[in-house]
Design an enzyme around this catalytic site. Structure first.
Site, mmCIF file in Angstrom:
data_model
loop_
_atom_site.group_PDB
_atom_site.id
_atom_site.type_symbol
_atom_site.label_atom_id
_atom_site.label_comp_id
_atom_site.label_asym_id
_atom_site.label_seq_id
_atom_site.Cartn_x
_atom_site.Cartn_y
_atom_site.Cartn_z
ATOM 1 N N GLU A 105 -15.373 -8.187 -6.491
ATOM 2 C CA GLU A 105 -15.489 -9.299 -5.534
ATOM 3 C C GLU A 105 -15.107 -10.633 -6.187
ATOM 4 O O GLU A 105 -15.805 -11.642 -6.042
ATOM 5 C CB GLU A 105 -16.905 -9.364 -4.948
ATOM 6 C CG GLU A 105 -17.356 -8.081 -4.263
ATOM 7 C CD GLU A 105 -16.655 -7.791 -2.938
ATOM 8 O OE1 GLU A 105 -15.763 -8.579 -2.528
ATOM 9 O OE2 GLU A 105 -16.998 -6.771 -2.307
ATOM 10 N N CYS A 161 -4.493 0.496 9.151
ATOM 11 C CA CYS A 161 -4.798 -0.363 10.294
ATOM 12 C C CYS A 161 -5.711 0.385 11.276
ATOM 13 O O CYS A 161 -5.399 1.501 11.693
ATOM 14 C CB CYS A 161 -3.521 -0.794 10.994
ATOM 15 S SG CYS A 161 -3.840 -1.817 12.449
ATOM 16 N N CYS A 196 -0.700 -6.098 13.914
ATOM 17 C CA CYS A 196 -1.947 -6.118 14.693
ATOM 18 C C CYS A 196 -2.900 -7.240 14.276
ATOM 19 O O CYS A 196 -3.852 -7.522 14.985
ATOM 20 C CB CYS A 196 -2.675 -4.785 14.571
ATOM 21 S SG CYS A 196 -1.756 -3.402 15.255
HETATM 22 ZN ZN ZN Z 1 -1.627 -2.129 13.237
#
Ligand code: ZN
Length: 202
Positions: A105, A161, A196
């Site tokens: 992180e 995705c 997207c």
């Molecule tokens: Zn996508």
């Protein structure tokens, strides 16, 4: 002597060092979106070092205690003991005789993490840093860009995705908050591909 002249795949990092035989520190960066397996990959590398009886120390920012205060835990519940530190400089005080260092992180540390990693690598240590390279707006998330510039080895991990299944390098925030740091997992964020990803309007 081994012959590696016929190799068709790139050599692993450990193998390169074994071939040269000259001890030197270096920096590895593992970066990508959420759900791309950064922590899993970090834990995998650290485990390999532990199996080889190398002394390992693992750090994470105190801000990130989502799963455990004293362990590094990936989303798939792999875990390895870690030390939570308030700021990057605290890493230097806690390294002791460890030769292999993991930092997870990294985007939650300030830019002084760069100097800390440089100092550790210069002292002959192997430094493996994992973190988000982009924030939820799709902008670069310092200090990862600076670390990429300094690193000898770079791995960009891709997620899939969650809308269409293409390779994803963006982190889509699902909740409305505009805090840059908002801890969460599948209820707050999704991995998205370039097509997207919808940058927040603000
Ligand atoms: Zn996508």
């Amino acid at each position: 002597m081994h012959s590696h002249t016929m190799r068709s795949i790139p050599m692993g990092i450990e193998e390169v060092v074994a071939l040269t035989g000259k001890p030197s520190g270096w920096i590895e960066v593992i970066c990508g979106s959420m759900f791309s397996g950064k922590t899993e990959e970090l834990i995998r590398r650290l485990r390999r070092a532990q199996i080889a009886k190398q002394k390992v120390a693992i750090f994470k920012p105190m801000i990130d205690v989502r799963y455990s205060e004293d362990h590094l835990v990936s989303h798939n519940k792999q875990r390895i003991p870690s030390i939570a530190v308030k700021k990057a400089a605290d890493i230097l005080n806690q390294v002791k005789d460890a030769h292999v260092l993991g930092v997870d992180e990294a985007q939650f540390f300030d830019n002084s993490l760069l100097d800390v990693c440089r100092e550790l690598a210069n002292s002959g240590r192997r430094v493996i840093v994992a973190g988000l390279d982009k924030d939820y707006r799709g902008n670069s998330f310092e200090p990862i860009p600076q670390l990429l510039c300094e690193a000898e080895y770079i791995t960009k991990t891709l997620a899939i995705c969650m809308k269409c299944g293409n390779p994803a390098s963006y982190t889509q925030r699902i909740s409305k908050s505009s805090e840059r740091v908002l801890l969460g997992a599948t209820d707050t964020y999704e991995a998205r591909c370039r097509a997207c990803f919808e940058p927040p309007e603000e």
